[in-house]
Design a protein around this motif. Structure first.
Motif, PDB file in Angstrom:
ATOM      1  N   LYS A   5       0.825  -1.212   0.000  1.00 59.85           N
ATOM      2  CA  LYS A   5       0.000   0.000   0.000  1.00 59.85           C
ATOM      3  C   LYS A   5       0.858   1.260   0.000  1.00 59.85           C
ATOM      4  CE  LYS A   5      -4.385  -1.645   1.817  1.00 59.85           C
ATOM      5  NZ  LYS A   5      -5.430  -1.509   2.830  1.00 59.85           N
ATOM      6  N   ILE A   6       1.970   1.192   0.721  1.00 60.01           N
ATOM      7  CA  ILE A   6       2.879   2.348   0.735  1.00 60.01           C
ATOM      8  C   ILE A   6       3.414   2.613  -0.671  1.00 60.01           C
ATOM      9  CG2 ILE A   6       5.112   3.184   1.590  1.00 60.01           C
ATOM     10  CD1 ILE A   6       4.507   1.551   4.170  1.00 60.01           C
ATOM     11  N   LYS A   7       3.719   1.526  -1.390  1.00 64.27           N
ATOM     12  CA  LYS A   7       4.254   1.665  -2.754  1.00 64.27           C
ATOM     13  C   LYS A   7       3.200   2.134  -3.750  1.00 64.27           C
ATOM     14  CE  LYS A   7       7.951  -1.776  -2.405  1.00 64.27           C
ATOM     15  NZ  LYS A   7       8.434  -3.092  -2.904  1.00 64.27           N
ATOM     16  N   SER A   8       1.961   1.656  -3.559  1.00 58.77           N
ATOM     17  CA  SER A   8       0.926   1.913  -4.584  1.00 58.77           C
ATOM     18  C   SER A   8       0.134   3.203  -4.367  1.00 58.77           C
ATOM     19  CB  SER A   8      -0.050   0.734  -4.629  1.00 58.77           C
ATOM     20  OG  SER A   8      -0.728   0.601  -3.387  1.00 58.77           O
ATOM     21  N   LYS A   9       0.029   3.651  -3.114  1.00 53.93           N
ATOM     22  CA  LYS A   9      -0.784   4.837  -2.834  1.00 53.93           C
ATOM     23  C   LYS A   9      -0.155   6.107  -3.416  1.00 53.93           C
ATOM     24  CE  LYS A   9      -4.210   3.077  -0.421  1.00 53.93           C
ATOM     25  NZ  LYS A   9      -5.595   3.180  -0.870  1.00 53.93           N
ATOM     26  N   LYS A  10      -0.957   6.870  -4.086  1.00 48.82           N
ATOM     27  CA  LYS A  10      -0.479   8.136  -4.643  1.00 48.82           C
ATOM     28  C   LYS A  10      -0.750   9.304  -3.693  1.00 48.82           C
ATOM     29  CE  LYS A  10      -0.985   6.612  -9.416  1.00 48.82           C
ATOM     30  NZ  LYS A  10      -1.659   6.811 -10.716  1.00 48.82           N
ATOM     31  N   ASN A  11      -1.810   9.140  -2.884  1.00 48.60           N
ATOM     32  CA  ASN A  11      -2.148  10.169  -1.906  1.00 48.60           C
ATOM     33  C   ASN A  11      -1.095  10.173  -0.800  1.00 48.60           C
ATOM     34  OD1 ASN A  11      -3.279  11.491   0.425  1.00 48.60           O
ATOM     35  ND2 ASN A  11      -5.263  11.414  -0.612  1.00 48.60           N
ATOM     36  N   ILE A  12      -0.399  11.283  -0.646  1.00 45.08           N
ATOM     37  CA  ILE A  12       0.716  11.371   0.299  1.00 45.08           C
ATOM     38  C   ILE A  12       0.267  11.150   1.748  1.00 45.08           C
ATOM     39  CG2 ILE A  12       0.571  13.865   0.634  1.00 45.08           C
ATOM     40  CD1 ILE A  12       3.786  11.757   0.303  1.00 45.08           C
ATOM     41  N   LYS A  13      -0.982  11.556   2.068  1.00 42.95           N
ATOM     42  CA  LYS A  13      -1.484  11.366   3.443  1.00 42.95           C
ATOM     43  C   LYS A  13      -1.620   9.881   3.781  1.00 42.95           C
ATOM     44  CE  LYS A  13      -3.987  15.760   3.810  1.00 42.95           C
ATOM     45  NZ  LYS A  13      -5.316  16.404   3.986  1.00 42.95           N
ATOM     46  N   PHE A  14      -2.255   9.127   2.867  1.00 40.86           N
ATOM     47  CA  PHE A  14      -2.416   7.695   3.101  1.00 40.86           C
ATOM     48  C   PHE A  14      -1.057   6.977   3.095  1.00 40.86           C
ATOM     49  CE2 PHE A  14      -6.803   8.540   1.627  1.00 40.86           C
ATOM     50  CZ  PHE A  14      -7.484   7.952   2.697  1.00 40.86           C
ATOM     51  N   LYS A  15      -0.191   7.424   2.202  1.00 34.90           N
ATOM     52  CA  LYS A  15       1.145   6.845   2.108  1.00 34.90           C
ATOM     53  C   LYS A  15       1.883   7.017   3.450  1.00 34.90           C
ATOM     54  CE  LYS A  15       4.528   6.740  -1.683  1.00 34.90           C
ATOM     55  NZ  LYS A  15       3.881   5.791  -2.562  1.00 34.90           N
ATOM     56  N   THR A  16       1.775   8.224   4.000  1.00 38.41           N
ATOM     57  CA  THR A  16       2.436   8.528   5.273  1.00 38.41           C
ATOM     58  C   THR A  16       1.824   7.730   6.418  1.00 38.41           C
ATOM     59  OG1 THR A  16       2.850  10.777   4.485  1.00 38.41           O
ATOM     60  CG2 THR A  16       3.071  10.384   6.849  1.00 38.41           C
ATOM     61  N   LEU A  17       0.484   7.633   6.424  1.00 40.10           N
ATOM     62  CA  LEU A  17      -0.214   6.887   7.476  1.00 40.10           C
ATOM     63  C   LEU A  17       0.234   5.436   7.498  1.00 40.10           C
ATOM     64  CD1 LEU A  17      -2.437   6.621   9.646  1.00 40.10           C
ATOM     65  CD2 LEU A  17      -4.055   6.177   7.777  1.00 40.10           C
ATOM     66  N   TYR A  18       0.232   4.779   6.342  1.00 42.21           N
ATOM     67  CA  TYR A  18       0.642   3.377   6.274  1.00 42.21           C
ATOM     68  C   TYR A  18       2.119   3.209   6.625  1.00 42.21           C
ATOM     69  CZ  TYR A  18      -3.828   2.176   4.115  1.00 42.21           C
ATOM     70  OH  TYR A  18      -5.170   1.974   3.879  1.00 42.21           O
ATOM     71  N   ALA A  19       2.930   4.171   6.241  1.00 43.91           N
ATOM     72  CA  ALA A  19       4.357   4.106   6.573  1.00 43.91           C
ATOM     73  C   ALA A  19       4.581   4.206   8.080  1.00 43.91           C
ATOM     74  CB  ALA A  19       5.112   5.221   5.856  1.00 43.91           C
ATOM     75  N   ILE A  20       3.815   5.093   8.726  1.00 42.19           N
ATOM     76  CA  ILE A  20       3.923   5.241  10.185  1.00 42.19           C
ATOM     77  C   ILE A  20       3.469   3.951  10.886  1.00 42.19           C
ATOM     78  CG2 ILE A  20       2.957   6.444  12.187  1.00 42.19           C
ATOM     79  CD1 ILE A  20       2.867   8.980  10.416  1.00 42.19           C
TER      80      ILE A  20
END
Length: 520
Positions: A347-362
């Protein structure tokens, strides 16, 4: 040239697996005997030694104590390879764990996991406290869990082999064989039968025809396993296997008709604490996260509810329940966590929305950090400060504080050997089996014991049996080895010659000189 290329390609493909194996063996074999022998270990090792001394008489001796013998048999070869009996026995569990790592990777693959989840499943099996501890102990639970894992792998492949009759038969036999071996490892394997039947829901829980066919296949595999187990019936001690069931489980009548379940169900919070401590909280949360996943949702549900199905009868009917009884549920939570971690990475790799990307990364960073931190602390304490291993309360009692803890056992055995070089030594020990006297006898095996007589005299120690006194009175020195809180004979304090402490001011192991007491 072609041969060299093939070898290089093979090494490249298996380089990560080799690194995993080296890492696993390093953290498991280092200081393997840091924690003293546990009561059950001393019993199993002693049975192994009896088989070595007289296999015709003792090969099936575990049946008399309600235990199946496979674990004992597998310990036999290693007893000849190492001089330290405890180390030899625990090494067998280390190799069981090494195989378990590979099986977990295969299970993740069969359930749709890519390379990431396969490696993660293997890594979690190497480091999570529940796995790590039991793969360093000479107990039956690790072997039981390995064969249950292999049974599940066989069942999954059996269900998937829909149009290949040869594979059908092969996986049917393999699943049945591994289930039979799990029963020969430890009787609670029978609790896995409902779990195996539950997996008939693969691949489609609404295809009732397919479910029925799967149920037939799985039932046949279970039947093969039961036939293997029933081969023990050829031995006259087979009936003793079921003699001690009431020591650990309440009868169904008491549970359901007399309302005992109202009492046992109160222990559920304790059991949950076992899982959160030994599997770590993030692993449990990742398993729950998977239930709401859009990808592989069916697999996550199968894994989660399989764990619940296995836990339920133990939680409801358990008279005496220790954390190790739940080790098989680690199969489901570990694979579920590995698959969920892979999904978070994707999901971190595929998400384009930076907010969701950051959330999953955290989320991924927090879960990974907590798993690594908790596992690292447990491993480091196990290796370098065994008295401070962060056990749950029930395990602190077993492994550190009570009579079942082997603190002082090896030292007492060394003391006896030293004394026996110049004198005839008689030893009365508290208990009749377990840490005392089996732990002492375990360390005396393959030593010169011509000048040594050891006998368990029960507990608490209120008197010295006449039988022991009559045999011991002609020995030069007579000693009593006992736990301090189980000694009820008044003995002058100056007769206490050795004392071995346990952590946290727990009762000590003591050696008393009772020569004058017996001879007078």
């Amino acid at each position: 040239m072609k041969t060299k290329i093939k070898i290089l390609n093979y090494l490249k493909r298996h380089a990560i697996a080799c690194l995993y194996a080296i890492f696993y063996l390093f953290i498991h074999l280092l200081n393997l005997t840091a924690l003293p022998v546990f009561a059950d270990e001393s019993i199993y090792i002693r049975w192994t030694q009896l088989i070595i001394d007289d296999w015709q008489q003792y090969l099936f001796f575990p049946l008399n104590d309600g235990k199946t013998p496979l674990h004992i048999w597998l310990q036999l070869p290693l007893q000849f390879l190492f001089s330290d009996q405890l180390y030899a026995a625990r090494v067998s569990s280390v190799f069981v764990g090494l195989i378990q790592m590979g099986v977990m990777a295969l299970l993740a693959k069969e359930l749709g996991g890519k390379k990431k989840s396969q490696y993660l499943a293997a890594l979690l099996t190497a480091i999570l406290p529940f796995w790590y501890f039991h793969h360093r102990m000479a107990l039956m639970d690790g072997l039981l869990t390995l064969f249950l894992s292999l049974t599940l792998l066989g069942v999954i492949r059996l269900i998937k082999a829909r149009k290949n009759k040869i594979l059908d038969i092969r996986y049917l036999i393999l699943a049945g064989l591994f289930f039979g071996l799990s029963l020969l490892s430890k009787l609670p394997a029978v609790l896995f039968i409902p779990v195996l039947l539950f997996w008939s829901l693969i691949p489609n829980p609404t295809d009732f025809k397919r479910i029925f066919i799967n149920l037939v296949k799985i039932s046949l595999a279970i039947f093969i396993g039961l036939l293997i187990f029933l081969s023990l019936k050829l031995h006259p001690a087979f009936g003793q296997l079921f003699a001690r069931g009431s020591d650990f489980l309440f009868p169904a009548k008491e549970i359901f008709l007399q309302g005992k379940w109202l009492m046992t169900i109160r222990n559920l919070p304790s059991y949950l604490s076992y899982f959160s401590r030994y599997l770590t909280l993030p692993v449990l949360l990742l398993s729950i996260y998977g239930l709401f996943s859009k990808n592989n949702k069916g697999v996550f549900h199968l894994l989660f509810w399989s764990a619940v199905i296995f836990i339920f009868p133990i939680a409801i009917m358990g008279r005496v329940v220790y954390p190790r009884y739940f080790l098989p549920i680690s199969i489901f939570f570990t694979i579920s966590a590995a698959l969920a971690l892979e999904e978070l990475i994707n999901k971190i790799k595929s998400k384009k929305n930076i907010k969701f990307k950051t959330l999953y990364a955290i989320l991924l960073a927090i879960f990974s950090a907590v798993i690594i931190q908790n596992s690292s602390f447990f491993i480091l304490y196990s290796l370098f400060s065994a008295n401070n291993i962060p056990f749950v309360a029930a395990d602190k009692v077993q492994y550190l504080h009570e009579w079942s803890s082997g603190h002082g056992i090896k030292e007492s055995s060394n003391f006896i050997k030293l004394q026996a070089k110049t004198k005839k030594i008689a030893i009365a020990t508290e208990g009749s089996f377990g840490t005392l006297p089996d732990g002492i006898l375990m360390y005396l095996h393959r030593s010169n014991v011509d000048n040594i007589y050891v006998e368990g005299i029960g507990y608490p120690v209120k008197s010295i049996p006449e039988k022991f006194m009559n045999r011991a009175k002609d020995f030069d020195k007579i000693y009593l080895i006992v736990n301090s809180h189980r000694l009820e004979i008044p003995i002058a304090q100056n007769k206490l010659i050795k004392e071995y402490p346990r952590p946290n001011a727990a009762p000590t192991l003591q050696i008393w000189n009772i020569t004058n007491l017996i001879k007078n």
